[in-house]
Enzyme design. Structure first.
Site, PDB file in Angstrom:
ATOM      1  N   HIS A   1     -23.251   2.213 -20.721  1.00  0.00           N
ATOM      2  CA  HIS A   1     -23.840   1.608 -20.188  1.00  0.00           C
ATOM      3  C   HIS A   1     -25.269   0.837 -21.014  1.00  0.00           C
ATOM      4  O   HIS A   1     -25.292   1.118 -22.092  1.00  0.00           O
ATOM      5  CB  HIS A   1     -24.733   2.247 -19.155  1.00  0.00           C
ATOM      6  CG  HIS A   1     -23.553   2.797 -17.900  1.00  0.00           C
ATOM      7  ND1 HIS A   1     -22.917   3.552 -17.935  1.00  0.00           N
ATOM      8  CD2 HIS A   1     -23.868   1.882 -16.635  1.00  0.00           C
ATOM      9  CE1 HIS A   1     -22.177   3.578 -16.687  1.00  0.00           C
ATOM     10  NE2 HIS A   1     -22.675   2.584 -16.016  1.00  0.00           N
TER      11      HIS A   1
ATOM     12  N   LYS B   1     -30.569   2.464 -19.039  1.00  0.00           N
ATOM     13  CA  LYS B   1     -30.125   3.370 -18.125  1.00  0.00           C
ATOM     14  C   LYS B   1     -30.880   4.805 -18.558  1.00  0.00           C
ATOM     15  O   LYS B   1     -31.015   5.306 -19.591  1.00  0.00           O
ATOM     16  CB  LYS B   1     -28.819   3.650 -18.332  1.00  0.00           C
ATOM     17  CG  LYS B   1     -28.318   4.497 -17.064  1.00  0.00           C
ATOM     18  CD  LYS B   1     -26.711   4.326 -16.903  1.00  0.00           C
ATOM     19  CE  LYS B   1     -26.166   5.467 -15.705  1.00  0.00           C
ATOM     20  NZ  LYS B   1     -26.938   5.225 -14.583  1.00  0.00           N
TER      21      LYS B   1
HETATM   22  N1  LIG Z   1     -24.481   3.240  -6.955  1.00  0.00           N
HETATM   23  C1  LIG Z   1     -24.362   1.901  -7.634  1.00  0.00           C
HETATM   24  O1  LIG Z   1     -23.371   1.265  -7.450  1.00  0.00           O
HETATM   25  C2  LIG Z   1     -25.255   1.588  -8.815  1.00  0.00           C
HETATM   26  C3  LIG Z   1     -26.291   2.276  -9.159  1.00  0.00           C
HETATM   27  N2  LIG Z   1     -27.244   2.105 -10.055  1.00  0.00           N
HETATM   28  C4  LIG Z   1     -28.396   2.890 -10.109  1.00  0.00           C
HETATM   29  O2  LIG Z   1     -29.398   2.453  -9.514  1.00  0.00           O
HETATM   30  C5  LIG Z   1     -30.655   2.701  -9.952  1.00  0.00           C
HETATM   31  C6  LIG Z   1     -31.680   1.471 -10.307  1.00  0.00           C
HETATM   32  O3  LIG Z   1     -30.951   0.843 -11.318  1.00  0.00           O
HETATM   33  P1  LIG Z   1     -31.664  -0.363 -11.842  1.00  0.00           P
HETATM   34  O4  LIG Z   1     -32.054  -1.459 -10.862  1.00  0.00           O
HETATM   35  O5  LIG Z   1     -30.611  -0.885 -12.961  1.00  0.00           O
HETATM   36  O6  LIG Z   1     -32.845   0.111 -12.386  1.00  0.00           O
HETATM   37  P2  LIG Z   1     -34.203  -0.597 -12.789  1.00  0.00           P
HETATM   38  O7  LIG Z   1     -35.209   0.209 -13.676  1.00  0.00           O
HETATM   39  O8  LIG Z   1     -34.050  -2.251 -13.041  1.00  0.00           O
HETATM   40  O9  LIG Z   1     -35.115  -0.686 -11.341  1.00  0.00           O
HETATM   41  C7  LIG Z   1     -35.672   0.736 -10.808  1.00  0.00           C
HETATM   42  C8  LIG Z   1     -36.955   0.394 -10.217  1.00  0.00           C
HETATM   43  O10 LIG Z   1     -37.312   1.191  -9.383  1.00  0.00           O
HETATM   44  C9  LIG Z   1     -38.894   1.085  -9.444  1.00  0.00           C
HETATM   45  N3  LIG Z   1     -39.568   2.393  -8.966  1.00  0.00           N
HETATM   46  C10 LIG Z   1     -40.254   3.149  -9.897  1.00  0.00           C
HETATM   47  N4  LIG Z   1     -40.774   4.224  -9.212  1.00  0.00           N
HETATM   48  C11 LIG Z   1     -40.480   4.073  -7.793  1.00  0.00           C
HETATM   49  C12 LIG Z   1     -40.794   4.571  -6.609  1.00  0.00           C
HETATM   50  N5  LIG Z   1     -41.597   5.766  -6.671  1.00  0.00           N
HETATM   51  N6  LIG Z   1     -40.102   4.208  -5.551  1.00  0.00           N
HETATM   52  C13 LIG Z   1     -39.470   3.024  -5.491  1.00  0.00           C
HETATM   53  N7  LIG Z   1     -39.148   2.437  -6.561  1.00  0.00           N
HETATM   54  C14 LIG Z   1     -39.660   2.981  -7.886  1.00  0.00           C
HETATM   55  C15 LIG Z   1     -39.281   0.644 -10.620  1.00  0.00           C
HETATM   56  O11 LIG Z   1     -40.287   0.242 -10.847  1.00  0.00           O
HETATM   57  C16 LIG Z   1     -37.727  -0.330 -11.088  1.00  0.00           C
HETATM   58  O12 LIG Z   1     -38.334  -1.827 -10.614  1.00  0.00           O
HETATM   59  C17 LIG Z   1     -30.370   3.542 -11.265  1.00  0.00           C
HETATM   60  O13 LIG Z   1     -30.406   5.077 -10.692  1.00  0.00           O
HETATM   61  C18 LIG Z   1     -28.869   3.305 -11.489  1.00  0.00           C
HETATM   62  O14 LIG Z   1     -28.159   4.191 -12.007  1.00  0.00           O
HETATM   63  C19 LIG Z   1     -27.205   1.146 -10.723  1.00  0.00           C
HETATM   64  C20 LIG Z   1     -26.059  -0.036 -10.554  1.00  0.00           C
HETATM   65  C21 LIG Z   1     -25.088   0.340  -9.460  1.00  0.00           C
HETATM   66  O1  LIG Z   2     -27.499   2.460 -14.263  1.00  0.00           O
HETATM   67  C1  LIG Z   2     -26.498   1.537 -13.867  1.00  0.00           C
HETATM   68  O2  LIG Z   2     -26.638   0.471 -14.202  1.00  0.00           O
HETATM   69  C2  LIG Z   2     -25.495   1.929 -13.074  1.00  0.00           C
HETATM   70  N1  LIG Z   2     -25.302   3.209 -12.773  1.00  0.00           N
HETATM   71  C3  LIG Z   2     -24.383   3.761 -11.921  1.00  0.00           C
HETATM   72  C4  LIG Z   2     -23.745   5.192 -12.456  1.00  0.00           C
HETATM   73  O3  LIG Z   2     -24.657   5.826 -12.859  1.00  0.00           O
HETATM   74  O4  LIG Z   2     -22.662   5.486 -12.324  1.00  0.00           O
HETATM   75  C5  LIG Z   2     -23.245   2.749 -11.406  1.00  0.00           C
HETATM   76  C6  LIG Z   2     -22.851   1.532 -12.477  1.00  0.00           C
HETATM   77  O5  LIG Z   2     -22.045   2.069 -13.547  1.00  0.00           O
HETATM   78  C7  LIG Z   2     -24.323   1.111 -13.117  1.00  0.00           C
END
Ligand SMILES: NC(=O)C1=CN([C@@H]2O[C@H](COP(=O)(O)OP(=O)(O)OC[C@H]3O[C@@H](n4cnc5c(N)ncnc54)[C@H](O)[C@@H]3O)[C@@H](O)[C@H]2O)C=CC1
Ligand SMILES: O=C(O)C1=N[C@H](C(=O)O)C[C@H](O)C1
Length: 239
Positions: free
Chosen positions: A133, A137
């Site tokens: 990743h 992350k």
């Molecule tokens: N399940 C899936 O398909 C996927 C899961 N993810 C997960 O999603 C999460 C977010 O990923 P990204 O958008 O890349 O991260 P990012 O860091 O770009 O976005 C996270 C956001 O949450 C905000 N934040 C901080 N404290 C907060 C609070 N108390 N309440 C709400 N928001 C708050 C931050 O300011 C930031 O804008 C990660 O845990 C990642 O692993 C990411 C991509 C796919």
């Molecule tokens: O943090 C990410 O970017 C992603 N998080 C998810 C994970 O922890 O599996 C899904 C995806 O791979 C992207």
């Protein structure tokens, strides 16, 4: 459908675009403590949480207490998953958590289970998982890698658990690599002295994760209870 975005970072912003293209409206964007926002003010149909591990549980359960169903993709908070389920059911709300919302990864999950079942009697092979990743992350291993490991463990009674960066003989090692701009790559390898078998999923962007989350929100909208991406995909393929 009126959507609240809990976490308006990389994923939140792509989800907003896809949701609007599908005719939905984003009525709330939360990037800080959820208690600073009045959830009753907007007519929210579904909340979509892609925030940070330490905020996810509070975000999700606060929505349940306001009878707002939640799609959660945030990883790294699953020690509190059972408690979140309870709060959902107590408040007759709706919940879908998925470590990965992409359609391709959910097909990959099925392939992983099938392969694990076929390999479990072949003792010359050892299994390992690698995930790669982007550098931003926060959690390791990825939620998806943990799901892959759990699926293998369900098929193989000789393996007892998983470990990050190395493992005992009866555990699955998960190697987490961080490289610039990689949206998400997962590889499962079975290795023997004679050959190796690999399956790999490579995300080319975050579009697939975001689209899956919006489709899941459309599915959950008027439902109560706990569902999975398998329910969403069965429904999608039936219609
Ligand atoms: N399940 C899936 O398909 C996927 C899961 N993810 C997960 O999603 C999460 C977010 O990923 P990204 O958008 O890349 O991260 P990012 O860091 O770009 O976005 C996270 C956001 O949450 C905000 N934040 C901080 N404290 C907060 C609070 N108390 N309440 C709400 N928001 C708050 C931050 O300011 C930031 O804008 C990660 O845990 C990642 O692993 C990411 C991509 C796919
Ligand atoms: O943090 C990410 O970017 C992603 N998080 C998810 C994970 O922890 O599996 C899904 C995806 O791979 C992207």
């Amino acid at each position: 459908m009126n959507i609240a975005l809990l976490g308006y970072g990389r994923m939140g912003k792509i989800i907003e675009k896809i949701a609007e293209n599908r005719g939905h409206k984003v009525v709330l964007r939360v990037n800080d403590d959820i208690e600073a926002h009045d959830l009753s003010k907007e007519n929210i149909d579904v909340a979509i949480d892609f925030s940070i591990p330490k905020a996810a549980f509070k975000n999700i359960t606060t929505c349940f207490m306001n009878r707002i169903p939640v799609i959660s993709g945030t990883t790294g908070w699953l020690d509190q998953y059972e408690e979140a389920r309870k709060v959902c059911l107590q408040n007759e709300s709706g919940f879908i958590y998925a470590s990965n919302f992409s359609l391709g990864v959910n097909v990959f999950f099925e392939l992983n289970k099938k392969l694990a079942g076929m390999m479990q009697g072949l003792e010359d092979y050892s299994v390992e998982i690698e995930e790669i990743h982007h550098l931003q992350k926060l959690d390791a291993p990825s939620g998806t890698a943990i799901s892959l490991a759990q699926q293998i463990l369900e098929e193989n009674s000789k393996l007892k658990g998983w470990q990050l960066d190395g493992a005992d003989e009866d555990e699955i090692p998960i190697y987490a690599k961080r490289e610039e701009d990689v949206p998400g790559t997962h590889r499962v390898t079975y290795d023997s002295s004679i050959d190796n078998i690999e399956i790999i999923h490579t995300a080319k962007s975050r579009q697939g994760f975001a689209l899956g989350a919006v489709v899941a929100a459309e599915y959950l909208r008027d439902k109560t209870g706990i569902f999975t991406m398998k329910d969403v995909l069965s429904d999608l393929f039936q219609n």
